[in-house]
Design an enzyme around this catalytic site. Structure first.
Site, PDB file in Angstrom:
ATOM      1  CE  LYS A 171      28.177  30.306 -12.154  1.00 53.35           C
ATOM      2  NZ  LYS A 171      28.487  30.628 -13.555  1.00 53.35           N
ATOM      3  CD  GLN A 173      27.758  33.350 -16.009  1.00 56.55           C
ATOM      4  OE1 GLN A 173      28.549  32.906 -15.195  1.00 56.55           O
ATOM      5  NE2 GLN A 173      26.603  32.756 -16.261  1.00 56.55           N
ATOM      6  CG  ASP A 225      33.478  27.678 -16.210  1.00 57.69           C
ATOM      7  OD1 ASP A 225      32.677  27.017 -15.527  1.00 57.69           O
ATOM      8  OD2 ASP A 225      33.266  28.841 -16.582  1.00 57.69           O
TER       9      ASP A 225
HETATM   10  N1  LIG Z   1      31.384  30.158 -17.788  1.00 56.87           N
HETATM   11  C1  LIG Z   1      30.197  29.674 -17.455  1.00 56.87           C
HETATM   12  N2  LIG Z   1      30.129  28.680 -16.555  1.00 56.87           N
HETATM   13  C2  LIG Z   1      28.922  28.160 -16.190  1.00 56.87           C
HETATM   14  O1  LIG Z   1      28.851  27.232 -15.362  1.00 56.87           O
HETATM   15  C3  LIG Z   1      27.735  28.711 -16.777  1.00 56.87           C
HETATM   16  C4  LIG Z   1      27.876  29.755 -17.689  1.00 56.87           C
HETATM   17  N3  LIG Z   1      29.108  30.200 -18.023  1.00 56.87           N
HETATM   18  N4  LIG Z   1      26.786  30.302 -18.267  1.00 56.87           N
HETATM   19  C5  LIG Z   1      25.455  29.900 -17.937  1.00 56.87           C
HETATM   20  C6  LIG Z   1      25.393  28.508 -17.423  1.00 56.87           C
HETATM   21  C7  LIG Z   1      24.176  28.266 -16.578  1.00 56.87           C
HETATM   22  N5  LIG Z   1      24.677  27.927 -15.271  1.00 56.87           N
HETATM   23  C8  LIG Z   1      23.893  27.769 -14.143  1.00 56.87           C
HETATM   24  C9  LIG Z   1      24.421  27.669 -12.881  1.00 56.87           C
HETATM   25  C10 LIG Z   1      23.610  27.589 -11.771  1.00 56.87           C
HETATM   26  C11 LIG Z   1      22.256  27.587 -11.899  1.00 56.87           C
HETATM   27  C12 LIG Z   1      21.395  27.526 -10.683  1.00 56.87           C
HETATM   28  O2  LIG Z   1      21.832  27.794  -9.585  1.00 56.87           O
HETATM   29  N6  LIG Z   1      20.131  27.196 -10.812  1.00 56.87           N
HETATM   30  C13 LIG Z   1      19.190  27.124  -9.711  1.00 56.87           C
HETATM   31  C14 LIG Z   1      18.143  28.199  -9.755  1.00 56.87           C
HETATM   32  C15 LIG Z   1      18.653  29.559 -10.172  1.00 56.87           C
HETATM   33  C16 LIG Z   1      17.841  30.673  -9.550  1.00 56.87           C
HETATM   34  O3  LIG Z   1      16.814  31.049 -10.133  1.00 56.87           O
HETATM   35  O4  LIG Z   1      18.244  31.138  -8.487  1.00 56.87           O
HETATM   36  C17 LIG Z   1      18.465  25.789  -9.764  1.00 56.87           C
HETATM   37  O5  LIG Z   1      18.429  25.180 -10.865  1.00 56.87           O
HETATM   38  O6  LIG Z   1      17.930  25.383  -8.760  1.00 56.87           O
HETATM   39  C18 LIG Z   1      21.712  27.662 -13.154  1.00 56.87           C
HETATM   40  C19 LIG Z   1      22.520  27.734 -14.265  1.00 56.87           C
HETATM   41  C20 LIG Z   1      26.025  27.946 -15.278  1.00 56.87           C
HETATM   42  N7  LIG Z   1      26.479  28.272 -16.467  1.00 56.87           N
END
Ligand SMILES: Nc1nc(=O)c2c([nH]1)NC[C@@H]1CN(c3ccc(C(=O)N[C@@H](CCC(=O)O)C(=O)O)cc3)C=[N+]21
Ligand SMILES: NC(=O)C1=CN([C@@H]2O[C@H](COP(=O)(O)OP(=O)(O)OC[C@H]3O[C@@H](n4cnc5c(N)ncnc54)[C@H](OP(=O)(O)O)[C@@H]3O)[C@@H](O)[C@H]2O)C=CC1
Ligand SMILES: [Mg+2]
Length: 354
Positions: free
Chosen positions: A114, A158, A181
């Site tokens: 992020k 988070q 969020d």
């Molecule tokens: N307050 C809060 N807001 C959230 O939005 C929030 C949270 N808590 N807690 C956890 C979950 C999970 N989440 C992700 C965001 C980006 C990837 C992401 O970038 N994924 C990449 C790969 C990640 C990597 O390995 O670099 C992909 O799917 O291609 C994954 C999961 C947001 N969350």
């Protein structure tokens, strides 16, 4: 005329088994995008590289793969231009603050992603890290500080938080105007109610819908099964889909015959966190599958000692579905793009910048 096209789109969903990608591409884009950015038209797709690519011909022919990563890059580039325009004309940039408690590996990676995305788009970002065993007051104090900081337009706590902290109480402390969020109860309530508009739509649901729209998938009137009903993904996704006039069913841990219910769906959005939960046999031929699940599984051969799996048994799904999102490279990057989008919108709202 309109009706005829709709009918054709409907039929293409139910009879897509053999030539899925082609019929999938014949569907029409009708829903308005959720983001107001100067982006190239998503539809028709011919000239547009981040839209689902047709499978290579041969035995592996099957679903189109929706490139969420590329789509997100394009959106982030457009956000970057907007941020630059804002900086040049009023001398301000959007600011995002992240509060993270503990040192879960996955959370560290997401927070890093992020912050990096913010940097690239010219958005200021601040991170407060607190120890795993910190007191509730320490979290609330850092939120108050950011609530009052005029250079911060978005605040994100988070999740998950450690057990001893009261998540509901903490999320309630985030200023409504900075709740990028969309997890504040008033934002969620407004998302649920007709005739009311939330200030922010939660990032993952918004990313899923945006990804469908930009892929030309018809949402209105289609049968959508959402697997999961959590506050952060499943529930707001179902609410948002209803705003788009989808027929929404919820499948969760206590659902009997989830396979049978899911097989009725034109669109499946799954956020359970259970690897390989959704098998090929759960899918109607030609269905569009959006895999939100991110399940870390141990893998000593990878850089971090684990790799990510979705909820969907990918190798089975690609043979049945007309389009699927990969993990990684699907919804995850779109979630981050929507976070930047919400932060930009918040800053624009603050300064009355149009
Ligand atoms: N307050 C809060 N807001 C959230 O939005 C929030 C949270 N808590 N807690 C956890 C979950 C999970 N989440 C992700 C965001 C980006 C990837 C992401 O970038 N994924 C990449 C790969 C990640 C990597 O390995 O670099 C992909 O799917 O291609 C994954 C999961 C947001 N969350
Ligand atoms: N790509 C992205 O941007 C994001 C990905 N995620 C990922 O999405 C997944 C879900 O996250 P989150 O909603 O926070 O998780 P939660 O654990 O809070 O919720 C999981 C939901 O799935 C349901 N569920 C669990 N097991 C089953 C099962 N066997 N069959 C059917 N339903 C089941 C639960 O049902 P019940 O309510 O009945 O218990 C619950 O509603 C995780 O893998 C997470 O990492 C999360 C956020 C962003
Ligand atoms: Mg994802």
């Amino acid at each position: 005329m309109r009706k005829k096209i709709l009918l054709m789109a409907k039929r293409s969903i139910t009879t897509a088994a053999t030539a899925a990608p082609l019929t999938y591409r014949r569907q029409i884009l009708k829903s308005p995008s959720l983001i107001s950015l100067d982006l190239p038209d998503a539809w028709p797709p011919n000239h547009h590289s981040c839209l689902p690519s047709p499978p290579s011909s041969g035995e592996e022919a099957g679903a189109a793969v929706i490139n969420g990563k590329l789509m997100a890059e394009e959106i982030r580039a457009a956000i970057g231009s907007e941020v630059a325009r804002m900086r040049d004309s009023i001398g301000k940039v959007p600011g995002l603050a992240v509060v993270m408690v503990g040192d879960r590996k996955a959370s560290l990676i997401y927070v890093h992603n992020k912050v990096k995305a913010c940097e690239e788009a010219g958005i200021k970002s601040l991170v407060t890290r607190l120890p795993q065993d910190c007191a509730e007051d320490a979290v609330i104090d850092s939120l108050s500080k950011y609530n009052e900081d005029p250079t911060i337009h978005g605040i994100l706590v988070q999740l998950p938080l450690p057990q001893h902290l009261d998540e509901a109480k903490i999320l309630n402390e985030v200023s409504l105007e900075k709740d990028v969020d969309g997890f504040h109860p008033l934002n969620m309530g407004n998302l649920a109610m007709r005739g009311r508009e939330p200030l922010f739509i939660p990032c993952t649901p918004k990313g899923c819908i945006e990804l469908l729209i930009r892929s030309g998938v018809e949402i209105m009137g289609s049968n959508v099964v959402v697997i999961g009903k959590s506050n952060i993904v499943g529930l707001p996704t179902s609410l948002l889909l209803q705003r788009y006039h989808a027929t929404v069913s919820t499948v969760h841990a206590f659902t009997e015959h989830p396979d049978k219910i899911t097989r009725e769906a034109d669109i499946v959005i799954t956020a359970a966190g259970v690897p390989d939960l959704v098998r090929g046999s759960w899918l109607k031929p030609g269905a569009v599958v959006v895999d939100v699940g991110i399940c870390p599984v141990e893998d000593p051969s990878s850089e971090f000692g684990f790799r990510l799996l979705g909820d969907v048994c990918y190798k089975e799904a690609v043979r049945v579905a007309s389009a699927v999102t990969p993990v990684p490279g699907g919804v995850g990057p779109m979630t981050i793009a929507m976070l930047l989008c919400n932060t930009l919108d918040s800053a624009k709202r603050t300064y009355n910048f149009v």
